[in-house]
Design a protein around this motif. Structure first.
Motif, PDB file in Angstrom:
ATOM      1  N   ASP A 171       0.857  -1.178   0.000  1.00  7.70           N
ATOM      2  CA  ASP A 171       0.000   0.000   0.000  1.00  7.70           C
ATOM      3  C   ASP A 171       0.899   1.236   0.000  1.00  7.70           C
ATOM      4  O   ASP A 171       1.496   1.581   1.009  1.00  7.70           O
ATOM      5  CB  ASP A 171      -0.877  -0.024   1.263  1.00  7.70           C
ATOM      6  CG  ASP A 171      -1.864   1.136   1.272  1.00  7.70           C
ATOM      7  OD1 ASP A 171      -1.674   2.084   0.485  1.00  7.70           O
ATOM      8  OD2 ASP A 171      -2.822   1.069   2.062  1.00  7.70           O
ATOM      9  N   GLU A 173       0.230   4.291  -0.168  1.00  5.72           N
ATOM     10  CA  GLU A 173      -0.257   5.376   0.675  1.00  5.72           C
ATOM     11  C   GLU A 173       0.224   5.206   2.115  1.00  5.72           C
ATOM     12  O   GLU A 173       0.726   6.141   2.730  1.00  5.72           O
ATOM     13  CB  GLU A 173      -1.778   5.355   0.661  1.00  5.72           C
ATOM     14  CG  GLU A 173      -2.397   6.723   0.465  1.00  5.72           C
ATOM     15  CD  GLU A 173      -3.873   6.561   0.172  1.00  5.72           C
ATOM     16  OE1 GLU A 173      -4.661   6.621   1.127  1.00  5.72           O
ATOM     17  OE2 GLU A 173      -4.220   6.319  -1.017  1.00  5.72           O
ATOM     18  N   THR A 182      -7.405  -5.861   2.199  1.00  8.53           N
ATOM     19  CA  THR A 182      -7.526  -4.408   2.194  1.00  8.53           C
ATOM     20  C   THR A 182      -7.387  -3.855   0.784  1.00  8.53           C
ATOM     21  O   THR A 182      -7.919  -2.796   0.466  1.00  8.53           O
ATOM     22  CB  THR A 182      -6.445  -3.754   3.088  1.00  8.53           C
ATOM     23  OG1 THR A 182      -5.156  -4.106   2.580  1.00  8.53           O
ATOM     24  CG2 THR A 182      -6.565  -4.210   4.527  1.00  8.53           C
ATOM     25  N   GLU A 185     -10.873  -4.305  -0.864  1.00  7.79           N
ATOM     26  CA  GLU A 185     -11.760  -3.211  -0.438  1.00  7.79           C
ATOM     27  C   GLU A 185     -11.544  -1.971  -1.282  1.00  7.79           C
ATOM     28  O   GLU A 185     -12.489  -1.332  -1.740  1.00  7.79           O
ATOM     29  CB  GLU A 185     -11.460  -2.830   1.028  1.00  7.79           C
ATOM     30  CG  GLU A 185     -12.170  -3.672   2.053  1.00  7.79           C
ATOM     31  CD  GLU A 185     -11.585  -3.421   3.452  1.00  7.79           C
ATOM     32  OE1 GLU A 185     -11.135  -2.286   3.716  1.00  7.79           O
ATOM     33  OE2 GLU A 185     -11.549  -4.387   4.252  1.00  7.79           O
ATOM     34  N   LYS A 186     -10.288  -1.634  -1.485  1.00  7.02           N
ATOM     35  CA  LYS A 186      -9.965  -0.414  -2.218  1.00  7.02           C
ATOM     36  C   LYS A 186     -10.328  -0.527  -3.689  1.00  7.02           C
ATOM     37  O   LYS A 186     -10.717   0.465  -4.321  1.00  7.02           O
ATOM     38  CB  LYS A 186      -8.478  -0.073  -2.072  1.00  7.02           C
ATOM     39  CG  LYS A 186      -8.117   0.350  -0.658  1.00  7.02           C
ATOM     40  CD  LYS A 186      -6.887   1.226  -0.623  1.00  7.02           C
ATOM     41  CE  LYS A 186      -6.649   1.684   0.806  1.00  7.02           C
ATOM     42  NZ  LYS A 186      -5.763   2.847   0.885  1.00  7.02           N
ATOM     43  N   SER A 189     -14.121  -0.162  -3.885  1.00 10.43           N
ATOM     44  CA  SER A 189     -14.581   1.219  -3.697  1.00 10.43           C
ATOM     45  C   SER A 189     -14.085   2.146  -4.791  1.00 10.43           C
ATOM     46  O   SER A 189     -14.497   3.293  -4.858  1.00 10.43           O
ATOM     47  CB  SER A 189     -14.093   1.731  -2.342  1.00 10.43           C
ATOM     48  OG  SER A 189     -12.703   1.948  -2.399  1.00 10.43           O
ATOM     49  N   ALA A 191     -11.066   3.220  -4.969  1.00 16.62           N
ATOM     50  CA  ALA A 191      -9.953   4.014  -4.465  1.00 16.62           C
ATOM     51  C   ALA A 191      -8.659   3.671  -5.204  1.00 16.62           C
ATOM     52  O   ALA A 191      -7.769   4.494  -5.334  1.00 16.62           O
ATOM     53  CB  ALA A 191      -9.774   3.783  -2.966  1.00 16.62           C
ATOM     54  N   ILE A 192      -8.603   2.432  -5.672  1.00 16.20           N
ATOM     55  CA  ILE A 192      -7.484   2.020  -6.514  1.00 16.20           C
ATOM     56  C   ILE A 192      -8.073   1.581  -7.844  1.00 16.20           C
ATOM     57  O   ILE A 192      -9.045   0.829  -7.877  1.00 16.20           O
ATOM     58  CB  ILE A 192      -6.701   0.864  -5.846  1.00 16.20           C
ATOM     59  CG1 ILE A 192      -5.905   1.413  -4.658  1.00 16.20           C
ATOM     60  CG2 ILE A 192      -5.771   0.176  -6.834  1.00 16.20           C
ATOM     61  CD1 ILE A 192      -5.082   0.387  -3.936  1.00 16.20           C
TER      62      ILE A 192
END
Length: 993
Positions: A171, A173, A182, A185-186, A189, A191-192
């Motif tokens: 990750d 970030e 995780t 999830e991203k 959503s 986010a990635i």
RNA sequence: GGCCCGGUGGCGGAAUUGGCAGACGCGCGGGAUUCAAAAUCCCGUUGGAUUACUCCAGUGUGGGUUCGAGUCCCACCCGGGCCACCA
């Protein structure tokens, strides 16, 4: 004589400390230590654990259990750590000092192939042999913490770590690895982004993707992944090899077979995600500076810029002189087809961009086909059309490029090195635009540009890069100067207005429009800003380190906990499926042949039953490769903490106690105080410098992963590293250049003879191949283990390489004999000590010795610690009877170094609990101060006399004392004193004329 | 080719921050002990000059800084190691 021993036996006193007695004493105490489990240290939570004590974790690099056993060079480091561990026990630490075996690997497998015997059998036999050799040396390893990487209960956890790595992603970030859940999830959503042009060409959203498409995107983030990359394929051995297993001639280290670079699908580990952390975290480590530097160089971080050069469309107008004009002429706009022909380069010298007069792509660069023209352009210089052995005459660019690629591929690494200076290459027929000045530059391919580094393409600035300059000279390309060299340099390197070599230093930018007049560093910053503004490039960082090739086609290694379904989808097993045990096979040998284009056939494929797994009626195929030798050594130190734990790699509380850093900060200087210098991880890791990069880098990488995932509590595995030197020995070559048995060579008047033939002496690392190995067993038999231990430490500083000389051993042997004789009656075996107090001189010397030895032990200066004990013991030799209050601390100081004789003497002194956990003597500071010291008086820097003064005497007193000295006065006759330098406690220097 | 580490008696090696070069051990020489040897103990052991006191030179080579350099700076020689067309 029928019994050669009888004569000596009669006369040697029964209790003289000779090899035979030493052996009896040593056997006795080794048995006693075993019975009492003396060297076992309990863990937090165990019954006998003493939580009030601070801890020290002292460790060696564990050995490979070779069949030939140890020679006296091997245990050098083991003896040192044992000494140090014993010292620390006496200093009140809980000391964890274990030993294990790195037991997977090629030698055992090769032996198994030859004999048909299972490698486990030979390996375990070798381990048992080495263990008994180490026991004989009196090495106090924790008897309950032994391990070998081949133990099923050990490699279960190696496999578990692999799964942890496989099931995690980096990750950016958070700047750490995190569980793959995780990531999902991203992705869900948004986010990635859900994949890139390759994995998701239609740009679907995550939920629109099929399961396999999703899996492919997740796989592309995993820290352990499958990839098709060029590897060292050795068909004769039937396996791929790591770079370090390929020698300088491009052949296999083992067997000397040819090795080929072939793209094969292999497991990789994304170590490159950790480049920066591996680099930054080196700083606080207490490691030898050269090792840190080697790691830094290996990671190879360089700062610079990435710049896009646009290729000119075939047949395009090449008359443009300014970038902005060319841009217009070429109709360059967003989405224009030409944009696909952007060639990205990496450079560390963006300030030289105006001096780029051509470009070079690696022969394997993916854009080469597109760039290669059918015809040579009119402006083609004859020299551009191909310079390499066997280039075809009058060929078209296409033919030339094809032919050059074949040539480059066939060229071994050695050939490449051989003609490093002679550049080869071919013009593609295409030009690109230098983005800052709009000049058209020809695009070449050449093998001096490597696909594996940067972008696989460079801008060539011949005036300021040695390699580019060499190429430019051969290919008749211009070399404009854009960094002003110093005048001196110009005088030397410009002849008749022509450059003779490249100027790669720094200086003022010239002929460079926007950065003219700026010094290199400013110029770099400014041009990067300019490129970013114009959308032509950006600042960038590059690393030399590549991802780690993690699979081998071998039998004797850890199987992967991975299976494949019928679509070839990778499926990871779970902890409940572990361990995945190695199957029995009837033949351990890999498929071998001479065909470079053959494919590896892992030996595990022969275990047909094992290779298939059925789960819920569905059939799966096992991964047939095994892990490389490094896998076990990457994390074995953690298993020492709790080798019997079946539920976890190690209990958190236990891990935290032994590894966690309680105090921070490295003390300046070379000496190491275990009380204050503590930065976490193993407190002392001793091993050879040959593991400077690979093992130590891989291990740090895994440790950081485990740290990110919450399994360990320190960011680094080894707080302090120490490299011991090699034991060298004389080797002898006869006239036919063969090594002869060194032990049978005789010396006569400085010349050396083997079987009456004169032989030549050389010095090299001790070993079987030089026929100069000396066995520790032999030394133990003649002198005893204590003598051998002392000699190995007394040879010189631990970090230095030094020659073994069996002749010199008697020095420390005599020391032990003398010490024994000082305390024990040789005929009766009775103790000779008195309870009377020692004389003052002896007492002062004792405390001086304690202070010195303590300091030396702490800084691993064992050679000088021993010298101080010898000196003290020599002083005692002249005494009638030794005082108990002197004998006891002496024996205690001896005990880490020569533990068996020390235990025996300690027992004779009336103690029943053993010496191991007694308190190391402490020097009384009052006895270290002298009333009067002798100081040199120098005149003009030369010693002309000695004065006896108080150590506190001030400069004035010193001067008076000096002038009062008769010899000084004599030497000063006819001279007048100009200046006096008097340093209390050191010296006085009179400057006189 | 680049980078790193090292070079001190016949040998292995000692020498805080620049402050008596050669601790300690091996080897060698001499002596004591012994019928003799082994073992042990004592003395000496950088080179040169000197009966001696002592003097001169000396830490790979050449320069420099300093009251003073094995130690710091510059150039070079030799040995060992690592990397090796990394843009």
């Amino acid at each position: 004589m029928s019994n050669p021993d009888s004569a000596t036996q009669d006369k040697t006193p029964a209790f003289r400390y000779v090899g035979k007695l030493a052996q009896q004493i040593e056997a006795k105490w080794q048995d006693r230590w075993d019975e009492n489990q003396t060297f076992h240290v309990p863990n937090p939570g165990d019954a006998n654990f003493d939580a009030s004590k601070p801890k020290q974790f002292i460790m060696d690099m564990f050995p490979y259990p070779s069949g030939v056993g140890l020679h006296v060079g091997h245990p050098l480091g083991y003896i040192a750590t044992d000494l140090y561990a014993r010292y620390l026990r006496m200093k009140g630490f809980n000391v964890l000092h274990p030993m294990g075996y790195d037991a997977f690997g090629l030698p055992a497998e090769q032996y198994a192939i030859q004999t048909g015997q299972h490698p486990r059998i030979t390996t375990e036999k070798n381990i048992a042999n080495m263990q008994s050799q180490m026991r004989r040396l009196g090495l106090g390893h924790d008897p309950q913490r032994g391990l070998a990487t081949i133990d099923v209960e050990f490699y279960k956890w190696t496999q578990w770590i692999f799964l942890e790595i496989y099931n995690s992603w980096y990750d950016d970030e958070a700047d750490r690895a995190r569980p793959i859940a995780t990531l999902i999830e991203k992705l869900e959503s948004g986010a990635i982004p859900a994949g890139d042009g390759e994995t998701n060409p239609e740009g679907k959203t995550w939920t629109q993707l099929s399961q396999n498409e999703q899996a492919a995107i997740i796989d592309s983030h995993r820290l352990a992944y499958l990839a098709e990359i060029p590897v060292n394929w050795c068909p004769a051995l039937g396996t791929v090899l790591a770079n370090e297993e390929v020698n300088a001639e491009g052949r296999s280290e083992r067997g000397d077979h040819p090795v080929f670079r072939r793209p094969l699908k292999q497991w990789m580990m994304r170590i490159t995600e950790y480049c920066d952390r591996l680099l930054d975290d080196l700083e606080p480590l207490d490691w030898p500076e050269p090792i840190k530097k080697m790691q830094r160089d290996w990671i190879g971080k360089s700062k610079g810029a990435e710049v896009d050069f646009l290729a000119v469309e075939p047949g395009g107008d090449s008359s443009g002189t300014s970038f902005f004009e060319s841009r217009k002429k070429l109709g360059w706009a967003e989405g224009s087809p030409i944009e696909e022909l952007a060639i990205r380069v990496f450079t560390t010298r963006p300030d030289t961009l105006y001096g780029a007069t051509y470009m070079v792509l690696a022969p394997e660069h993916p854009l080469v086909d597109q760039l290669t023209q059918d015809e040579w352009p009119e402006t083609t210089v004859e020299a551009w059309k191909g310079q390499f052995p066997g280039s075809p005459e009058g060929a078209s660019p296409k033919e030339m490029v094809q032919s050059y690629r074949a040539y480059a591929e066939s060229k071994s690494d050695v050939d490449r090195q051989k003609d490093e200076k002679v550049k080869t290459g071919v013009f593609t027929g295409s030009f690109a635009i230098n983005p800052v000045n709009g000049h058209l530059v020809p695009i070449f391919i050449a093998d001096y540009v490597l696909m594996g580094y940067g972008t696989g393409a460079i801008m060539a600035v011949p005036a300021h890069d040695e390699r580019d300059f060499e190429f430019a000279r051969q290919f008749e390309l211009p070399t404009p100067i854009v960094v002003e060299p110093p005048k001196k340099w110009k005088k030397k390197n410009i002849k008749d207005g022509e450059l003779v070599s490249a100027f790669s230093g720094e200086g003022k930018a010239v002929n460079s429009e926007v950065i003219d007049g700026l010094e290199t560093q400013e110029a770099k910053a400014k041009i990067i800003g300019f490129l970013e503004e114009q959308g032509l490039g950006k600042g960038a960082i590059n690393y030399r380190l590549r991802d780690w090739l993690f699979s081998r086609q071998r039998y004797w290694g850890e199987p992967f906990p991975i299976i494949f379904d019928e679509d070839g989808q990778t499926i990871a097993l779970t902890i409940d499926d572990l361990p995945v045990e190695l199957p029995e096979v009837d033949n351990y040998a890999p498929e071998t042949n001479d065909d470079p284009d053959s494919k590896p056939q892992p030996p595990l494929g022969r275990a047909k039953e094992w290779a298939k797994v059925t789960i819920d009626g569905k059939e799966y195929a096992r991964e047939l490769n095994t892990m490389p030798n490094w896998a076990g050594s990457c994390w074995y130190y953690l298993r020492y903490l709790q080798p019997q734990n079946n539920n976890a790699l190690v209990d958190k509380e236990v891990e935290s106690y032994w590894m966690h850093s309680a105090k921070k900060g490295k003390e300046k200087g070379d000496t190491y105080d275990p009380q204050t210098s503590h930065i976490g991880g193993v407190d002392l890791y001793v091993g050879g410098a040959e593991h400077a990069v690979l093992h130590l880098l891989y291990s740090r990488f895994w440790h950081k992963l485990l740290f990110d995932l919450g399994h360990v509590s320190t960011p680094e595995p080894f707080g302090r590293l120490f490299n011991q030197g090699y034991v060298q020995a004389a080797s002898y070559k006869n006239s036919r250049n063969f090594y002869v048995e060194a032990s049978e060579v005789e010396e006569k008047d400085g010349q050396f003879f083997f079987e009456d033939e004169e032989v030549k002496r050389e010095f090299g690392k001790m070993g079987k191949s030089l026929k100069n190995a000396v066995s520790p067993d032999e030394m133990c038999e003649t002198y005893g283990a204590d003598t051998l231990r002392l000699y190995e430490m007394y040879m010189g500083p631990l970090e230095a390489s030094k020659p073994w000389n069996t002749r010199d051993i008697v020095g420390v042997y005599r020391f032990l004999q003398r010490l024994w004789r000082n305390l024990v009656d040789e005929d009766s075996g009775e103790l000779l000590v008195t309870d009377n107090a020692p004389d003052e001189e002896t007492e002062r010397l004792l405390h001086k010795t304690i202070a010195g030895a303590t300091k030396d032990m702490e800084s691993l200066g064992f050679n000088t610690a021993i010298a101080k004990l010898i000196e003290f013991n020599n002083h005692l030799t002249s005494q009638e009877k030794i005082s108990r209050s002197v004998a006891e601390p002496l024996v205690q100081m001896l005990s880490p170094l020569a533990p068996h004789i020390a235990e025996e003497l300690w027992e004779k002194l009336g103690h029943t609990d053993g010496i191991t956990y007694t308190d190391y003597p402490v020097a009384n500071p009052d006895l270290l101060v002298e009333d009067s010291i002798e100081l040199p008086v120098m005149i003009n820097g030369k010693v002309r006399g000695k004065i006896n003064v108080s150590p506190e005497a001030n400069p004035k007193e010193l001067e008076e004392a000096a002038l009062a000295n008769e010899r000084v006065a004599e030497s000063l006759e006819g001279l007048s004193i100009k200046k006096v330098i008097a340093i209390p406690g050191k010296m006085i220097n009179l400057v006189a004329k």
